[in-house]
Design a protein around this motif. Structure first.
Motif, PDB file in Angstrom:
ATOM      1  N   HIS A   1     -22.747  23.887  20.693  1.00 57.41           N
ATOM      2  CA  HIS A   1     -22.254  23.892  22.219  1.00 57.41           C
ATOM      3  C   HIS A   1     -22.972  24.938  22.900  1.00 57.41           C
ATOM      4  O   HIS A   1     -23.008  24.982  23.978  1.00 57.41           O
ATOM      5  N   GLY A   2     -24.170  25.561  22.498  1.00 57.19           N
ATOM      6  CA  GLY A   2     -25.195  26.519  23.058  1.00 57.19           C
ATOM      7  C   GLY A   2     -24.700  27.803  22.892  1.00 57.19           C
ATOM      8  O   GLY A   2     -23.522  28.322  22.701  1.00 57.19           O
ATOM      9  N   LYS A   3     -25.684  28.857  23.138  1.00 58.05           N
ATOM     10  CA  LYS A   3     -25.575  30.199  23.196  1.00 58.05           C
ATOM     11  C   LYS A   3     -24.490  30.501  24.130  1.00 58.05           C
ATOM     12  O   LYS A   3     -23.789  31.576  23.831  1.00 58.05           O
ATOM     13  N   ASP A   4     -24.514  30.024  25.451  1.00 59.02           N
ATOM     14  CA  ASP A   4     -23.463  30.786  26.283  1.00 59.02           C
ATOM     15  C   ASP A   4     -21.927  30.513  25.766  1.00 59.02           C
ATOM     16  O   ASP A   4     -20.961  31.503  26.131  1.00 59.02           O
TER      17      ASP A   4
ATOM     18  N   THR B   1     -22.754  39.630  18.687  1.00 58.30           N
ATOM     19  CA  THR B   1     -23.533  39.179  19.875  1.00 58.30           C
ATOM     20  C   THR B   1     -25.134  39.091  19.354  1.00 58.30           C
ATOM     21  O   THR B   1     -25.680  38.252  19.764  1.00 58.30           O
ATOM     22  N   LEU B   2     -25.670  39.938  18.528  1.00 51.26           N
ATOM     23  CA  LEU B   2     -26.674  39.955  17.741  1.00 51.26           C
ATOM     24  C   LEU B   2     -26.995  38.621  17.085  1.00 51.26           C
ATOM     25  O   LEU B   2     -28.077  37.963  17.148  1.00 51.26           O
ATOM     26  N   ASN B   3     -25.727  38.496  16.207  1.00 52.30           N
ATOM     27  CA  ASN B   3     -25.971  36.990  15.374  1.00 52.30           C
ATOM     28  C   ASN B   3     -26.147  36.062  16.237  1.00 52.30           C
ATOM     29  O   ASN B   3     -27.053  35.193  15.984  1.00 52.30           O
ATOM     30  N   VAL B   4     -25.615  35.877  17.496  1.00 55.52           N
ATOM     31  CA  VAL B   4     -25.680  34.638  18.319  1.00 55.52           C
ATOM     32  C   VAL B   4     -27.251  34.685  18.918  1.00 55.52           C
ATOM     33  O   VAL B   4     -27.631  33.573  18.959  1.00 55.52           O
TER      34      VAL B   4
END
Length: 223
Positions: free
Chosen positions: A65-68, A129-132
């Motif tokens: 579904h994307g990064k956002d 957050t870093l993982n994504v």
């Protein structure tokens, strides 16, 4: 798919299911983390098993579904985490029933100091957050292949950072009451990183592949 209650938009089934799992695992990671387990020569806090699933789910959501959307999942994860901390704090301080004799054990297992809670919140937010970010950055403009490899790299980096942040914030300058010396945070950190990275290598690639495929099936995008 599920109808949104106010906008009439449709929530993909995979996102709905994975968001539910994510919220529960955020809470469970803190509870399981009170036990240190032995895996061969390695010693690891048991919350890592739930935390690895957070890494897997956030990566799978980013892929589907994307990064956002994945970033929102991580941010919303603070809600059950903070609420569970508040409820545990309240329940521990409620007077126990006269016939219930496990108050000290309950408080000892679930009670965490403010410093440990702060360490958990900071390390969770930054590492996830870093993982994504790493997972989606490695994808670039490609077709999305090798999700398992991108997940492995992102998991290794995020879990190493998670350990460094948590151990440093939680134990830097803390004196061990038994020895009277400061906690050996480098030794603790080294052991935890080795244990976590080993588990990442063993489990994360397979689980990310499985979750992405399952998500595609839930959304009707794969046979």
């Amino acid at each position: 798919m599920t109808d949104g209650p106010s906008t009439g938009t449709m929530i993909p089934r995979s996102l709905f299911v994975y968001a539910l799992l994510y919220g529960g695992l955020v809470v469970l990671a803190g509870v399981l983390g009170t036990k240190i387990s032995e895996i061969g020569p390695l010693h690891v806090e048991s919350g890592i098993f739930a935390f690895l699933m957070l890494v897997v789910l956030s990566s799978a959501v980013a892929e589907l579904h994307g990064k956002d959307t994945a970033d929102k999942l991580v941010r919303y994860g603070f809600l059950p985490l903070i609420l569970s901390m508040a409820l545990i704090f309240i329940v521990i301080r409620m007077p126990p029933a006269p016939f219930w004799t496990l108050q000290d054990q309950f408080a000892g297992i679930l009670g965490q100091g403010a410093r440990l809670q702060l360490a958990g919140l900071i390390s969770y937010g930054i590492s996830q957050t870093l993982n994504v970010y790493v997972f989606t950055k490695l994808k670039g403009e490609g077709s999305g292949r090798a999700a398992w490899l991108r997940g492995l790299i992102a998991g290794l980096l995020s879990q190493a950072l998670d350990t460094v942040l948590f151990i440093t914030i939680a134990f830097y300058g803390v004196v061990d009451p038994g020895s009277g010396q400061e906690m050996p945070i480098v030794d603790i950190m080294t052991g935890q990183i080795i244990a976590k990275l080993t588990l990442v290598v063993v489990f994360v690639p397979l689980l990310i592949t499985a979750c992405v495929k399952l998500g595609q099936r839930l959304d009707g995008k794969a046979a």
